[in-house]
Design a protein around this motif. Structure first.
Motif, PDB file in Angstrom:
ATOM      1  N   THR A 155      -8.354  21.313  43.875  1.00 44.84           N
ATOM      2  CA  THR A 155      -7.349  20.259  43.718  1.00 44.84           C
ATOM      3  C   THR A 155      -6.741  20.321  42.320  1.00 44.84           C
ATOM      4  O   THR A 155      -7.354  20.817  41.371  1.00 44.84           O
ATOM      5  CB  THR A 155      -7.964  18.859  43.921  1.00 44.84           C
ATOM      6  N   GLU A 156      -5.516  19.827  42.208  1.00 46.90           N
ATOM      7  CA  GLU A 156      -4.856  19.724  40.904  1.00 46.90           C
ATOM      8  C   GLU A 156      -3.775  18.655  41.014  1.00 46.90           C
ATOM      9  O   GLU A 156      -3.217  18.427  42.098  1.00 46.90           O
ATOM     10  CB  GLU A 156      -4.231  21.057  40.493  1.00 46.90           C
ATOM     11  N   LYS A 157      -3.482  18.006  39.919  1.00 45.55           N
ATOM     12  CA  LYS A 157      -2.394  17.042  39.876  1.00 45.55           C
ATOM     13  C   LYS A 157      -1.213  17.706  39.189  1.00 45.55           C
ATOM     14  O   LYS A 157      -1.314  18.172  38.054  1.00 45.55           O
ATOM     15  CB  LYS A 157      -2.813  15.780  39.114  1.00 45.55           C
ATOM     16  N   TRP A 217      -1.013  14.542  43.491  1.00 47.54           N
ATOM     17  CA  TRP A 217      -2.213  15.328  43.766  1.00 47.54           C
ATOM     18  C   TRP A 217      -1.882  16.373  44.825  1.00 47.54           C
ATOM     19  O   TRP A 217      -1.083  16.134  45.733  1.00 47.54           O
ATOM     20  CB  TRP A 217      -3.343  14.446  44.247  1.00 47.54           C
ATOM     21  N   ASP A 221      -7.000   6.869  41.535  1.00 47.08           N
ATOM     22  CA  ASP A 221      -6.408   8.121  41.048  1.00 47.08           C
ATOM     23  C   ASP A 221      -7.269   9.326  41.415  1.00 47.08           C
ATOM     24  O   ASP A 221      -7.752  10.066  40.559  1.00 47.08           O
ATOM     25  CB  ASP A 221      -6.179   8.070  39.537  1.00 47.08           C
ATOM     26  N   LYS A 222      -7.416   9.513  42.698  1.00 43.92           N
ATOM     27  CA  LYS A 222      -8.230  10.607  43.230  1.00 43.92           C
ATOM     28  C   LYS A 222      -7.490  11.190  44.437  1.00 43.92           C
ATOM     29  O   LYS A 222      -6.830  10.454  45.182  1.00 43.92           O
ATOM     30  CB  LYS A 222      -9.598  10.060  43.667  1.00 43.92           C
ATOM     31  N   PRO A 223      -7.564  12.509  44.636  1.00 41.63           N
ATOM     32  CA  PRO A 223      -6.935  13.064  45.837  1.00 41.63           C
ATOM     33  C   PRO A 223      -7.474  12.388  47.089  1.00 41.63           C
ATOM     34  O   PRO A 223      -8.674  12.101  47.194  1.00 41.63           O
ATOM     35  CB  PRO A 223      -7.327  14.542  45.806  1.00 41.63           C
ATOM     36  N   TYR A 274      -0.710  10.499  46.293  1.00 46.34           N
ATOM     37  CA  TYR A 274      -2.163  10.666  46.198  1.00 46.34           C
ATOM     38  C   TYR A 274      -2.754  11.454  47.368  1.00 46.34           C
ATOM     39  O   TYR A 274      -3.861  11.984  47.261  1.00 46.34           O
ATOM     40  CB  TYR A 274      -2.845   9.298  46.099  1.00 46.34           C
TER      41      TYR A 274
END
Length: 788
Positions: free
Chosen positions: A301-303, A308, A680-682, A727
């Motif tokens: 994962t990456e923002k 996200w 603030d999480k995938p 998100y």
């Protein structure tokens, strides 16, 4: 994130406004015959007054009396539902003195309803009695003309005297909602959940509401009335299912009438399949035309640009669209037969798969000799079942236990599996499964899906054409804790060392299955745990209340909670002062304690304990998984939208790579998902679906569309709401094939939830919608990046 139960809201509204002066609805005895059967219609509300009746209340909407539309008379109540920015909206007819229908028998509640808008709208009808018991039914109001909808209150299958396994979902037939018990052009509201036998002498509320909508809707309602039930068709269940597993009693487009027709449909589809990825896709179905990031050889994962995203093994941006249940395990249904239990191998605590996850398995010869009819009602549902010696007798199986339904255990048959052999079994009896898997992968690529969703058959884990997610059950003889709403089962006690052992065993099992495959997008552990509901403080902190009431010498969870409180308060007197309690000592508290809620200090501590539970649960699984699969994503436990307390979300955010939610609504209503900014999480949708009742199903599902074309529209709108949310990194539709009309064996779920029917025939409107959606997927999600 807080959610107010609409029913709870209406109760509070009644209390504060003093409603209750409305006269109860009782009628003269000449309305009934000598047996108490209602003989003529009784009007509850016709909206013919000057003003909206005082006992009708709105919730997140507007209401007014209007000239009745076609199909109604005089005045009608128009309700504008403000659902685009609100989680729910509706109206309630409320009274403290109650509607007294106790002198009536054999009757239904009916009403006329119309939809003047441009989108179908689902309405949930909730009827509640004075004891607080409620029964929820659902129906869809198509755009256009007036529809008459009814809900049986007494008589026919509402009596259900033979139900040996009563529960809030299934009738004694084992179905979630029975077919209509008389023929009519009126629409029966589909049974959802609750107490089917209410106290009809004390009905306190009638609620019409909708929730989880992506836009505002309007309905027009009139002539709410009680009606005598027509004579019940004694054969309404008999012969419901034909030899292909379809509804034998109704006709509809693409219904298979013969083996030759099935073969023809199959040949045409196979000739049309190309099995090619869409042009903008990387080898792993990422966005080949977009920016390329660091490649690690695995999904991560990456923002990026405040969104996200998943990143595929080659470094391309990746958004996961997929379909769940691409396996045969949930395709079987209880036949009504059973066997001598001494001939059936029983479950052991060391098994690694839950009973509902077990693949189809044959019934041994010793058991077959003891076969007997355990439910005549179930047996009579089927027009045809093969013998064990017949060519399709190999599609029988067995469930050693069920969660709900007509029988606690019994014989099963898979019409879907039998149809696969009819379609693809040309060479050897086993070849149909190989062909089915090949066809399925070609379909997924043709339709543009980027992954296989949860619960794909483990044989798909070997494929190197489309990414997949894997799953693991954590089951065993570890301790559990009741949350007060144990939907599937009580939650694990993660402080128990046995849970840690079983989590590791589950991780090792899934690691052996996937062999560190780079095509594995991630791994789920467990599903829809009952961590807590937000209907009340008691249901929110149910597992804390349950654990505290236990003996610390016998419950690791109670011991852990007790230690946290001792560390905070030191003396029992300090705890008593804070909680307004009178525990005599810590020893007394450890042995037995009244955990009932007195004040906000106590709730604050319960919040700490619930979050500690969540940390222990997710951390235990994460450590187990990463010890054997260090390069793969932990996708959490698929939190149901009814069971995701903020404490659990915060804990999950600390330990999982992607938080997964199961959401059965029209899509992501912004007001409900504002908490994502704090977390603030995938995020990933693990399950969603939409069904209809125009393809033979007696129950469309939890989210209802007007027809198959409407299903396609609603599918796209749901997916747009997810794709447009910064998100979320994916969404998986539940499920690949429809549920059996007579209900899946484990719990009776019998929904039109599939993208293919029981004959493995794709629903074209839904397929077309999926193909269109997936074709624009990456440009819609990330297109702005190419403009920079």
């Amino acid at each position: 994130m807080t959610k107010r139960s609409p029913v709870r809201y209406f109760r509070q509204l009644m209390f504060f406004t003093g409603v209750g002066l409305v006269a109860s609805c009782s009628q003269p005895s000449d309305m009934v015959d000598s047996q108490g059967k209602l003989t003529q219609e009784v009007v509850i509300e016709d909206f013919e007054g000057i003003f909206v009746p005082l006992n009708v209340f709105k919730f997140n909407g507007e209401m007014d009396l209007v000239d009745a539309p076609k199909g109604m008379n005089g005045k009608a109540l128009q309700v504008k539902l403000h659902t685009q920015e609100n989680e729910s909206a509706g109206i309630a007819m409320v009274t403290l003195t109650s509607y007294d229908w106790g002198e009536y028998s054999d009757f239904n509640l009916a009403f006329d309803i119309a939809n003047p808008g441009n989108e179908s709208v689902q309405i949930n009808l909730i009827i509640e009695d004075k004891s607080g018991a409620a029964y929820t039914r659902g129906f869809v109001v198509p755009v256009g003309d007036t529809t008459t909808v009814y809900a049986k209150m007494d008589g026919h299958d509402q009596v259900d005297p033979e139900n040996a396994r009563p529960n809030e979902f299934n009738f004694s037939s084992g179905l979630r909602s029975n077919p209509a018990t008389w023929q009519s052009t009126d629409r029966q509201a589909h049974s959802f959940w609750g107490k089917k036998r209410l106290d009809i002498s004390n009905i306190s509320r009638i609620i019409f509401m909708t929730d989880g909508n992506l836009s505002d809707r309007t309905i027009t309602l009139d002539n709410i009335r009680l009606r005598p039930n027509p004579e019940m068709d004694p054969l309404f269940l008999k012969g419901l299912v034909d030899e292909f597993g379809q509804n034998a009693k109704v006709d509809y487009p693409n219904k298979v009438k013969s083996l030759a027709q099935l073969k023809d449909i199959t040949a045409k589809e196979l000739n049309s399949l190309k099995g090619d990825l869409m042009q903008d896709r990387s080898a792993y179905s990422g966005w080949k035309d977009g920016p390329k990031l660091k490649a690690t050889g695995y999904f991560r994962t990456e923002k990026i640009d405040n969104k996200w995203t998943l990143v595929d093994p080659e470094g391309y941006l990746y958004f996961s669209t997929g379909i769940d249940i691409i396996r045969l395990s949930n395709s079987s249904t209880i036949t009504g037969y059973d066997f001598d239990q001494n001939t059936i191998p029983m479950r052991s605590a060391e098994e690694l798969l839950g009973e509902d996850d077990m693949p189809l398995r044959p019934v041994n010869l010793d058991a077959q000799k003891t076969r007997y009819v355990a439910s005549e009602v179930r047996k009579s549902l089927f027009e045809w079942l093969p013998t064990y010696e017949d060519a399709l007798g190999n599609h029988y199986g067995y469930r050693r236990e069920t969660q709900s339904g007509p029988l606690a255990h019994g014989e099963t048959f898979s019409f879907y599996s039998a149809n696969l052999e009819r379609k693809y079994g040309e060479t050897t009896p086993e070849s149909y499964l190989t062909t089915w898997r090949e066809v399925t992968i070609d379909r997924m690529k043709d339709w543009g899906f980027t992954s296989l969703g949860n619960w794909a058959q483990s044989e798909f884990y070997k494929n190197k054409e489309i990414p997949f997610v894997a799953y693991a059950d954590i089951i065993g003889d570890f301790d559990t804790i009741s949350s007060g709403f144990d939907f599937w089962h009580p939650v694990p006690d993660p402080y128990d060392p046995k849970f840690q052992e079983r989590a590791l065993a589950a991780a090792q099992h899934v690691a052996e299955q996937i062999q560190s495959s780079r095509w594995t997008m991630g791994v789920f552990f467990d599903n829809e745990q009952s961590f807590g509901r937000l209907d009340s403080d008691e249901s929110h902190y149910g597992l804390v209340l349950s654990a505290l009431s236990m003996d610390a010498s016998k419950s690791k969870g109670k011991a852990a909670f007790s230690k946290i409180l001792k560390d905070k308060y030191n003396t029992i007197e300090s705890l008593n002062d804070a909680w307004d309690k009178d525990y005599v000592s810590w020893e007394y508290f450890d042995k037995t304690a009244d955990p009932s809620i007195n004040n906000d200090e106590q709730l604050a501590d319960y919040s700490i304990l619930l979050e500690d539970y969540g940390n222990q649960y997710f951390d235990t699984i994460n450590q187990a998984m990463k010890s054997v699969l260090p390069n793969h994503l932990y996708l959490g436990s698929r939190l149901p939208s009814w069971g995701m307390p903020m404490e659990i979300l915060r804990a999950a955010a600390e330990h999982v790579d992607v938080i997964t939610y199961n959401l059965y609504e029209e899509g992501l209503v912004p007001s409900k998902w504002a908490f994502l900014e704090e977390i603030d999480k995938p995020a990933l949708i693990g399950e969603f679906s939409v069904g209809a009742d125009d393809a033979g199903h007696v129950h469309p599902g939890i989210v209802i569309s007007a027809d198959q074309e409407d299903r396609g529209r609603m599918f796209k709108n749901y997916m747009y709401s997810v794709i447009d949310n910064p998100y979320f990194v994916g969404a998986h539709m539940f499920q690949y094939m429809d549920g059996p009309i007579t209900g899946r064996a484990y719990d009776g779920e019998n929904y039109n939830s599939g993208i293919v029917s029981v004959t493995d025939t794709p629903y074209k409107p839904l397929v077309d919608a999926a193909r269109e959606l997936n074709a624009e997927l990456y440009e819609r999600r990330f297109g702005v990046l190419n403009d920079k």
